[in-house]
Design an enzyme around this catalytic site. Structure first.
Site, PDB file in Angstrom:
ATOM      1  N   HIS F  14      33.461  33.924  42.076  1.00 21.57           N
ATOM      2  CA  HIS F  14      33.585  34.408  40.623  1.00 21.57           C
ATOM      3  C   HIS F  14      34.285  33.157  40.262  1.00 21.57           C
ATOM      4  O   HIS F  14      34.488  32.206  41.085  1.00 21.57           O
ATOM      5  CB  HIS F  14      34.517  35.364  40.648  1.00 21.57           C
ATOM      6  CG  HIS F  14      35.957  35.323  41.044  1.00 21.57           C
ATOM      7  ND1 HIS F  14      37.021  36.070  40.618  1.00 21.57           N
ATOM      8  CD2 HIS F  14      36.667  34.479  41.917  1.00 21.57           C
ATOM      9  CE1 HIS F  14      38.333  35.801  41.044  1.00 21.57           C
ATOM     10  NE2 HIS F  14      38.014  34.574  41.677  1.00 21.57           N
ATOM     11  N   CYS F  33      41.101  28.242  39.453  1.00 25.59           N
ATOM     12  CA  CYS F  33      40.223  29.321  39.612  1.00 25.59           C
ATOM     13  C   CYS F  33      39.171  29.332  38.145  1.00 25.59           C
ATOM     14  O   CYS F  33      38.158  30.040  38.318  1.00 25.59           O
ATOM     15  CB  CYS F  33      40.993  30.782  39.136  1.00 25.59           C
ATOM     16  SG  CYS F  33      42.057  31.042  40.748  1.00 25.59           S
ATOM     17  N   HIS F  39      34.147  29.602  42.802  1.00 24.38           N
ATOM     18  CA  HIS F  39      34.594  29.626  43.972  1.00 24.38           C
ATOM     19  C   HIS F  39      34.282  31.049  44.616  1.00 24.38           C
ATOM     20  O   HIS F  39      34.094  31.849  43.833  1.00 24.38           O
ATOM     21  CB  HIS F  39      36.177  29.198  44.152  1.00 24.38           C
ATOM     22  CG  HIS F  39      37.366  30.230  43.242  1.00 24.38           C
ATOM     23  ND1 HIS F  39      36.956  30.052  41.869  1.00 24.38           N
ATOM     24  CD2 HIS F  39      37.929  30.853  43.585  1.00 24.38           C
ATOM     25  CE1 HIS F  39      37.921  31.134  41.556  1.00 24.38           C
ATOM     26  NE2 HIS F  39      38.521  31.631  42.684  1.00 24.38           N
ATOM     27  N   HIS F  41      35.789  34.327  47.747  1.00 22.37           N
ATOM     28  CA  HIS F  41      37.023  34.824  48.445  1.00 22.37           C
ATOM     29  C   HIS F  41      36.166  36.130  49.462  1.00 22.37           C
ATOM     30  O   HIS F  41      35.227  36.372  49.149  1.00 22.37           O
ATOM     31  CB  HIS F  41      37.806  35.949  47.774  1.00 22.37           C
ATOM     32  CG  HIS F  41      38.610  35.138  46.528  1.00 22.37           C
ATOM     33  ND1 HIS F  41      39.582  33.865  46.948  1.00 22.37           N
ATOM     34  CD2 HIS F  41      38.683  34.948  45.257  1.00 22.37           C
ATOM     35  CE1 HIS F  41      40.284  33.403  45.814  1.00 22.37           C
ATOM     36  NE2 HIS F  41      39.429  33.792  44.775  1.00 22.37           N
ATOM     37  N   ASP F  79      28.824  42.558  47.613  1.00 21.78           N
ATOM     38  CA  ASP F  79      28.783  41.715  48.793  1.00 21.78           C
ATOM     39  C   ASP F  79      27.866  40.455  48.596  1.00 21.78           C
ATOM     40  O   ASP F  79      26.816  40.630  48.377  1.00 21.78           O
ATOM     41  CB  ASP F  79      28.486  42.500  49.994  1.00 21.78           C
ATOM     42  CG  ASP F  79      28.742  41.533  51.225  1.00 21.78           C
ATOM     43  OD1 ASP F  79      29.776  40.808  51.229  1.00 21.78           O
ATOM     44  OD2 ASP F  79      28.335  41.890  52.235  1.00 21.78           O
ATOM     45  N   HIS F  80      28.449  39.184  48.629  1.00 21.38           N
ATOM     46  CA  HIS F  80      27.602  38.291  48.675  1.00 21.38           C
ATOM     47  C   HIS F  80      27.028  37.796  47.211  1.00 21.38           C
ATOM     48  O   HIS F  80      25.791  37.303  47.106  1.00 21.38           O
ATOM     49  CB  HIS F  80      26.536  38.192  49.698  1.00 21.38           C
ATOM     50  CG  HIS F  80      27.197  37.604  51.069  1.00 21.38           C
ATOM     51  ND1 HIS F  80      27.828  38.503  51.981  1.00 21.38           N
ATOM     52  CD2 HIS F  80      27.224  36.574  51.898  1.00 21.38           C
ATOM     53  CE1 HIS F  80      28.084  38.024  53.029  1.00 21.38           C
ATOM     54  NE2 HIS F  80      27.741  36.697  53.024  1.00 21.38           N
ATOM     55  N   GLU F 128      42.862  39.822  47.617  1.00 17.57           N
ATOM     56  CA  GLU F 128      41.979  38.339  47.242  1.00 17.57           C
ATOM     57  C   GLU F 128      42.267  37.343  48.275  1.00 17.57           C
ATOM     58  O   GLU F 128      41.283  36.666  48.639  1.00 17.57           O
ATOM     59  CB  GLU F 128      42.280  38.057  45.877  1.00 17.57           C
ATOM     60  CG  GLU F 128      41.375  37.121  45.292  1.00 17.57           C
ATOM     61  CD  GLU F 128      41.548  36.428  43.868  1.00 17.57           C
ATOM     62  OE1 GLU F 128      41.279  37.205  42.875  1.00 17.57           O
ATOM     63  OE2 GLU F 128      42.491  35.617  43.752  1.00 17.57           O
TER      64      GLU F 128
END
Lengths: 143, 143, 143, 143, 143, 143
Positions: F14, F33, F39, F41, F79-80, F128
Site C-alpha cells: 500500500h 508511508c 511499500h 507489510h 493477500d499479495h 501492521e
C-alpha cells in the site's frame, strides 16, 4: 548427531563501565550501557547439546536434567542479581557483556553436562534484547 | 471509535525495596525483586489512543507523533536508567512496580497526546517480562 | 570465536515477475508473488559477526556500530521502498527474492564490517514472513 | 550456498512410555511425559534446504513446493493425530521424542526434496514447546 | 483501577468428541479435533486481576501469589494431562473446548484470588494455538 | 459472554498518498508511508466474536467457520495484493490506513458472522508491524 536445545530465562542488572575511565570515556565506548546506576535485561539463555538419541528412551539428553543444570549453575545464581556486584564468579573488572557471560556460562556447565552421558555441550546462546544475541561454541570453536 | 496502539521498548534497572525494612521483611514482601543491588528488565510499552479516523488522512493519530511523545516523555528518560535512582519524576519512596510506573507514565503523556487533536489517550500497557504485564486506563477508569 | 547477532527491521514492497513472460507463466512460476501491482513484507534482518571478545571492552564488536552499518547501508535505503523500482543497487531484471537480497546485502556491508577491527561478517539472515527465511554465509560458504 | 527455511505447524498428542516398565519407572525416566493418557503440543517444524539461487527465478527452491512436501509427507499425516497410535510410520515401541521424530521426518522428505532440483535438504528443526527444540542434519551430520 | 496479568503455560491432550455420535458426525461438527485418539496443545493461560496498587508495596496483587494460585488450582492439575480423562473437575460429557475450560478455570480460581485482598479476578484468557484464543470475564460479564 | 478470537495473516502493498498533493506535502503528512512506489507489510488480522458456548459443542462459534469467513471475505481478496490498486472495495481516494481497513473489514464480515448463530462480531484488530496495531469495535462502539 542430533542437537537438543533448552531455553531458560532470567532477569538481571549490569553496567558496562570501567572504573578507571572518566564518565565521558565510558560513554564514548559503552554508550548508554555505561550508566553508573545500572540497567537490566530479561535474558533468554539457550543451551544446545549434541549426541545420539538413546535407543531406548529416544533422548539425546533428558531435557529435565539439562534444565536442572542450567538452573543450578546459572539461573539460580544470576536471576534478579547484579552481574557486576552479586555474582562472585564474574571476575572483578571483567565487563559483563553478552559475549563474556557466554564464556563464563560455558565453563560453569560444560563438565556437568558432559559427565551425564554421551551427549556433549555444543553451544550456548544468550539473548539480551529482541535485537541482540550472541552464541558461543566453546574454546575449540564451532564443529 | 477506533483504537490505535503503538509499542516502544526500553531497558532499565529497578528494585522493590523499602529502606526502613529489614532485608528479611523486604524479601518476604517483594521476593527476589528486593535484591539490594538491583535487577532489570526489557520493558515493552504499549500506548493506545482512541478516536475517529480523520476523513482525509485516515489516521486516528499520526503514529509517528505518538511515538515521538512516548520517546520524549518516557523512553528517552528511562532507557538504560535505574528507576529508583535516575528518574527524577519517580517519587522517592515510591516502589517502581509495573503498576506505579503506569500511573506515572499516564501523567507524563496524557496532556501531550490529548492536545494534538481529537484522539485521546485510552490506555497504557507495560510488559515487564514475558509472564507479567499491567494495564491502566487512567484515573477515571476503563470506558 | 564468538558470534554476535544484531536484528534490524524494515518494510518494503516487491514483486517476483519477469516482464518478458506472460502473466500466466509468471503466476505458474512465482505464484501470488507475481502480482503486477506488488505486495510487501515486514522484513527482519539479522547480521552475525564472528570474533574474539576484546580483552578490555568484552565486545566482539560494538553492537551500536554494527547497527549503524546495517542502517546506513541497508535499512535506510530499503525501508518503505520498492525493491524492484526504488533501490538502485538491485540490478534491473534480478528478482528481489529473499535469497538474492541476501547476496546483495552481503556485498554492501562486508567491507564496512570487516574494516572496523578483528571481527568479521559471518552470516546474514533475512526473514520475509513468520514462515520463510533464508541465510547466507558469503561466497566462500559456511565455515 | 544459500539456506532457505520454511516453517509449518501442527498439533499432536503423544506420550513417552514403555509398556514393559512400571508406571513408577516410566515416571522416573520420562517424568510428566509418561502420563498414560497422553499429553500434546503445538509443534513448529522448520525445514532448511541448501543450494544456489536459480539465475532466473532467484529461488534456491520454490518455497511453495517445499511447503507442499512438508504438508503432504508430514503435517497432513500427523496434525491432530496421536504419534503413538495413529501414525503408522512411527515404529511401535519407538518413543516419539522430538529427537526420534526428526529422524523419521528426515527419511520421509529427503528424497522428495532432493529430487526437485539442485537444492538439497540441509536440516530439520522441531520445536516442541517454547523451551525445547531439537535439530537434525541427517545421517552424515552437519556439513 | 489497574489491571495486572500473569501468564503460565501447560501442555495437555484433549479431543472434541461426543461418544453417542458416529465418527462421521463428530468429524462434521468438530473437524480434526474429533480424532478418537486425541491431540494436544501448548496452552498459554493469562489471568488478569483488577484493583488499586497498594500505597506501600505498589502491587495490585503480588504476582507471585497470583502465579501460585494459577499453578496450584489449574496448571499442576492439567499439565501433561488429558482433559477428557485425567482432570476430574471437567464434567464427563463436557467438551474441553477453550471456551468451556475458561469457565471451569474461572470457578477454580475466583475465590482464591478474591480472598487475598482488594483486587478481584477480572478475566482469563486461554490461547490454544498461535491462531486461536478465548477470553472470559466471569458470569456477570465484561465490566 | 465469552470472546473467541481467530488470527489470520496476509501480505500486501500500500501507500498513503494523496494524488492532488505534492510529494513534499505527502511526505510531511504521511512520512515514509507516502513513497509513490509503495511499500508493504505482513499483516496479522484478529477477529473476535462474542457469545455463549453452545451447551452441546462447547463452541461460541466454530473457529473453522470463522476462519473461512475471514479468508473468503478478506484474506483471499487482499493477500499479495495492493490495497490502493487491486482491492475494488477500497474506495478510490480512501487512504488504506490500518484504521480505515478495519472499518472496511468490519463491513465485509459482520453479516456473515452474525448470521451463523447466536455469536456476534465483537472486534477486529489489525497489526501492521510489531510496533503498530489498531482495533475496532464497530459503529456502535465498545460494549
Amino acid at each position: 548427531m542430533l542437537y537438543l536445545t533448552r531455553r531458560e530465562t532470567f532477569n538481571a542488572a549490569h553496567k558496562l563501565h570501567i572504573a578507571e575511565w572518566s564518565d565521558e570515556k565510558n560513554l564514548a565506548v559503552f554508550g548508554k550501557c555505561s550508566n553508573r546506576n545500572w540497567h537490566g535485561h530479561n535474558y533468554e539463555l539457550f543451551v544446545t547439546v549434541a549426541g545420539q538419541p538413546d535407543s531406548v528412551t529416544g533422548f539425546v539428553m533428558d531435557a529435565k536434567q539439562l534444565s536442572n543444570i542450567m538452573k543450578k549453575e546459572i539461573v539460580d545464581q544470576v536471576d534478579h542479581q547484579n552481574f557486576n556486584i552479586d555474582v562472585e564468579w564474574v571476575p572483578k573488572g571483567m565487563q559483563p557483556t553478552t559475549e563474556n557471560l557466554l564464556i563464563l556460562f560455558w565453563d560453569r556447565i560444560e563438565q556437568h553436562i558432559n559427565s551425564i552421558g554421551e551427549a556433549k555441550l555444543y553451544s550456548i546462546r544468550l539473548r539480551e534484547t529482541e535485537n541482540i544475541y550472541a552464541e558461543y561454541f566453546g574454546p575449540t570453536g564451532r564443529k
